[in-house]
Design an enzyme around this catalytic site. Structure first.
Site, mmCIF file in Angstrom:
data_model
loop_
_atom_site.group_PDB
_atom_site.id
_atom_site.type_symbol
_atom_site.label_atom_id
_atom_site.label_comp_id
_atom_site.label_asym_id
_atom_site.label_seq_id
_atom_site.Cartn_x
_atom_site.Cartn_y
_atom_site.Cartn_z
ATOM 1 N N SER A 159 31.030 43.512 38.185
ATOM 2 C CA SER A 159 32.060 42.832 37.405
ATOM 3 C C SER A 159 33.429 43.194 37.957
ATOM 4 O O SER A 159 33.637 44.318 38.428
ATOM 5 C CB SER A 159 31.966 43.287 35.943
ATOM 6 O OG SER A 159 33.128 42.905 35.235
ATOM 7 N N TYR B 26 30.635 50.404 30.182
ATOM 8 C CA TYR B 26 30.312 49.227 30.997
ATOM 9 C C TYR B 26 30.897 49.349 32.407
ATOM 10 O O TYR B 26 30.213 49.107 33.407
ATOM 11 C CB TYR B 26 30.851 47.981 30.297
ATOM 12 C CG TYR B 26 30.606 46.698 31.043
ATOM 13 C CD1 TYR B 26 29.309 46.198 31.182
ATOM 14 C CD2 TYR B 26 31.650 45.973 31.623
ATOM 15 C CE1 TYR B 26 29.072 45.016 31.868
ATOM 16 C CE2 TYR B 26 31.428 44.802 32.307
ATOM 17 C CZ TYR B 26 30.129 44.316 32.423
ATOM 18 O OH TYR B 26 29.900 43.155 33.116
ATOM 19 N N SER C 151 34.772 37.296 37.236
ATOM 20 C CA SER C 151 35.792 37.580 36.218
ATOM 21 C C SER C 151 35.122 37.411 34.848
ATOM 22 O O SER C 151 33.898 37.552 34.738
ATOM 23 C CB SER C 151 36.965 36.614 36.399
ATOM 24 O OG SER C 151 38.025 36.965 35.554
#
Ligand SMILES: NC(=O)c1ccc[n+]([C@@H]2O[C@H](COP(=O)([O-])OP(=O)(O)OC[C@H]3O[C@@H](n4cnc5c(N)ncnc54)[C@H](O)[C@@H]3O)[C@@H](O)[C@H]2O)c1
Length: 252
Positions: free
Chosen positions: A146, A159, A190
């Site tokens: 991510s 995360y 994104s």
């Protein structure tokens, strides 16, 4: 937005896509199937709706249910896929969770839940699916990380740590499997409009696109071209990399 299908590019390949019953994984499954791959939709949830979409479009897919946090469940899934499709060429580690939670209220159980799926499950799937790739001297693994590792927004300490772990594992595995003709890369999106992301803080959908060079909200189909490239023969010399497909938010 429509995909630019590269006809039959993945003909003869078998792909396993984790977390493909919904969201980004579903888009990945549809794309690889449209380009000729036989696709196993591997998810804890029922993936038969995605399999039907693929079949209706003339593609080949099966739904296999497994809890990726349970090593025995992953081994059983590998057996089921081998029985139905034979050996696997492409593994896409897409399943992941991203609960938003401030560190002050985060428990160790919360932390472990994120790591158990986002990191540990990648160990289990790599153990299950890479021996077949090694035997045949060809394989592709793509892991989902991510761009939040570069733009850390509040409530994601677990995360972000897990998605940094994904990048580390990608680099290590790429190194260890290169001699077997297996490449390992990561894709960093994104904020992507999926049902799960939309259930999170709504303000993210206003704020994050503004930080991108391209200001519109990202959709799953923005990611499918990169996946298709990474699992193709064209990407044979690309390994250990993290590819940002994030509208130019992280300009690395
Ligand atoms: N959506 C975003 O904004 C975004 C941004 C960056 C990265 N990502 C990453 O992309 C990936 C997919 O995100 P998404 O938004 O499409 O997610 P999603 O919640 O829409 O889909 C995830 C799928 O994983 C499955 N799953 C969850 N736990 C599982 C388990 N234990 N075993 C098997 N399957 C399980 C779910 O059933 C679901 O179908 C994740 O790794 C996520 O971290 C998403």
């Amino acid at each position: 937005m429509s995909d630019r299908i590269n006809e039959r590019r993945h003909e003869g390949r078998t792909a396993v896509i984790t977390g493909a019953a919904a969201g980004i994984g579903r888009a990945y499954a549809l794309r690889l199937a449209a380009e000729g791959a036989a696709v196993a939709v591997l998810d804890r949830a029922d993936g038969t709706a995605v399999v039907k979409e693929i079949a209706d479009a003339g593609g080949r897919a099966i739904a296999v249910q497994a809890d990726l946090t349970d090593p025995a469940s992953v081994v059983a899934a590998q057996g089921e896929i081998a029985e139905q499709f034979g050996p696997v060429d492409v593994l896409v580690n897409n399943a992941g969770i991203y609960p938003n939670q401030p560190f002050d209220t985060m428990t160790f159980e919360d932390w472990r839940a994120v790591f158990t799926l986002n990191v540990d499950a990648l160990f289990h799937t790599a153990k299950a699916f890479t021996p077949g790739m090694r035997e045949r001297g060809w394989g592709r693994i793509v892991n989902m990380t991510s761009n939040s590792i570069g733009l850390v927004i509040p409530g994601f300490a677990h995360y972000v740590a897990s998605k940094m772990g994904v990048i580390g594992f990608t680099r290590g595995l790429a190194t260890d499997l290169a001699d077997a003709g297996i490449t390992v890369n990561a894709i960093a999106p994104s904020l992507v409009r999926t049902a799960t992301a939309e259930a999170g803080p709504a303000e993210f959908f206003d704020a994050v696109p503004q930080l991108q060079a391209i200001h519109r909200v990202q959709v799953p189909e923005d990611l499918t071209g990169m996946l298709s490239f990474l699992v193709s023969d064209d990407a044979a010399f690309v390994t250990g990399q993290t590819l940002y497909v994030d509208g130019g938010l992280v300009r690395s």
